[in-house]
Write an enzyme that holds these catalytic residues in place. Structure first.
Site, PDB file in Angstrom:
ATOM      1  CD  GLU A   2      -0.620  76.596   0.622  1.00  0.00           C
ATOM      2  OE1 GLU A   2      -1.277  75.595   0.955  1.00  0.00           O
ATOM      3  OE2 GLU A   2      -0.459  76.939  -0.559  1.00  0.00           O
ATOM      4  CG  HIS A   5       5.201  76.923   1.167  1.00  0.00           C
ATOM      5  ND1 HIS A   5       5.598  76.067   0.157  1.00  0.00           N
ATOM      6  CD2 HIS A   5       4.318  77.782   0.595  1.00  0.00           C
ATOM      7  CE1 HIS A   5       4.972  76.387  -0.961  1.00  0.00           C
ATOM      8  NE2 HIS A   5       4.196  77.427  -0.734  1.00  0.00           N
ATOM      9  CG  HIS A  13       6.654  80.251  -3.926  1.00  0.00           C
ATOM     10  ND1 HIS A  13       5.682  81.194  -4.212  1.00  0.00           N
ATOM     11  CD2 HIS A  13       6.052  79.303  -3.179  1.00  0.00           C
ATOM     12  CE1 HIS A  13       4.535  80.838  -3.661  1.00  0.00           C
ATOM     13  NE2 HIS A  13       4.728  79.693  -3.006  1.00  0.00           N
ATOM     14  CD  GLU A  41      28.343  69.371   3.601  1.00  0.00           C
ATOM     15  OE1 GLU A  41      27.538  69.340   4.549  1.00  0.00           O
ATOM     16  OE2 GLU A  41      29.502  68.946   3.665  1.00  0.00           O
ATOM     17  CG  HIS A  89       3.158  75.853  -5.073  1.00  0.00           C
ATOM     18  ND1 HIS A  89       1.829  75.802  -4.719  1.00  0.00           N
ATOM     19  CD2 HIS A  89       3.715  76.791  -4.254  1.00  0.00           C
ATOM     20  CE1 HIS A  89       1.589  76.692  -3.771  1.00  0.00           C
ATOM     21  NE2 HIS A  89       2.715  77.294  -3.470  1.00  0.00           N
TER      22      HIS A  89
END
Ligand code: 13P
Ligand code: ZN
Length: 300
Positions: free
Chosen positions: A141, A165, A167, A195, A236
């Site tokens: 990525e 990143h 999942h 929040e 994803h």
């Protein structure tokens, strides 16, 4: 020469040989790398990184690059084309997780699972200058990270340095049942937990399902990151940016926790409308009292 004399001789030679190679604080002991490794371990313990899922990149400061140079490879890897291009990142250095690396292995063998890459003078390729032992490559990525770093650096006058990143289960689950637009996701999360509007006052962006790892998803995500600090990838995961490891991890944690509460509330309610959520006027009041620069287009 007796045993101890020769042992001392071997030891002395070893020390002077080591001194000849490098001096300074090892890269694994540098403060930025300790923060990098800690985030990977924390993400793993949250359950966000099955197999090799997720990746992390950090744009190094010039001082950090100077402190690490003595440990860089004499012979870096060949240049790896990125398939994307960013002028404002020419010559930058990034700490990156490796393609196929498991987050749970990062603390055990950092120099194998993490690397430092240098961006070419043309801003469209990188090469490995440290770590990623035995021919490892930066995360698949990296084109997305690279393009997002480019726009986040511009959007924050250089303050944004981290892209994370992961999942996370509940965020991904919601992308199967909710319309894939930023307004719907942002309102759902802002209204379920107080929040949220403080942690992400601009909201969250949403990218529809796309093939991961390429230029197309990189460009789509980078475009949204001009506005948002965090972007969801349908079916994803989630991308979060931050100026430091705490804020990037904290943003991921807040969004996933709010999604978890949303999912639980929906299940408790058997899918019906909620009896109570934070009203739009309530959100306005938080923004007013805490002086937040919120995305007002997401309020009714
Ligand atoms: P990498 O192992 O290449 O980082 O890929 C993991 C991932 O999450 C792809 O989206
Ligand atoms: Zn992923």
């Amino acid at each position: 020469m007796g045993f101890f004399d020769s042992a001392q001789d071997v030891f002395d030679k070893g020390v002077s040989a080591a001194k000849g190679v490098v001096s300074g604080v090892a890269i694994e002991q540098q403060a930025f790398m300790k923060g990098f490794v800690r985030l990977c371990a924390d993400g793993w313990s949250q359950g966000w990184h099955e197999r090799n899922g997720g990746n992390l990149t950090y744009r190094m400061t010039e001082a950090e690059v100077a402190d690490c140079r003595a440990f860089f490879y004499e012979n870096p890897s060949e240049w790896i084309p990125l398939g994307v291009h960013a002028d404002n990142l020419r010559g930058a250095f990034f700490a990156v997780t490796g393609a196929g690396s498991y987050m749970r292995n990062v603390p055990l063998d950092t120099a194998r699972n993490v690397g430092i890459v240098e961006i070419s003078a043309t801003g469209d390729a990188c090469r490995v200058v440290w770590g990623l032992k035995d021919g490892g490559r930066p995360t698949s990525e990296f084109p997305s990270h690279f393009m997002i770093h480019s726009v986040r650096a511009n959007a924050t006058s250089g303050a944004s340095r981290i892209l994370y990143h992961a999942h996370p289960v509940n965020v991904v689950a919601l992308t199967s049942v909710m319309p894939l637009d930023a307004r719907t996701f942002t309102r759902a999360l802002w209204k379920i937990m107080t929040e949220c509007i403080i942690a992400f006052p601009k909201g969250v962006g949403v990218v529809p399902w796309m093939v991961p790892g390429g230029a197309e998803i990189a460009m789509a995500t980078a475009e949204l990151m001009k506005t948002y600090d965090a972007v969801i990838w349908a079916q994803h995961g989630l991308f979060c940016s931050g100026a430091d490891f705490d804020s990037a991890f904290g943003l991921m944690h807040t969004i996933e926790k709010a999604a978890d509460i949303y999912v639980k509330a929906r299940l408790l309610n058997e899918g019906g409308d909620f009896a109570n959520t934070i009203s739009d006027d309530g959100l306005r009041a938080i923004a007013r009292d805490l002086r937040l620069n919120i995305n007002v287009s997401f309020l009714d």
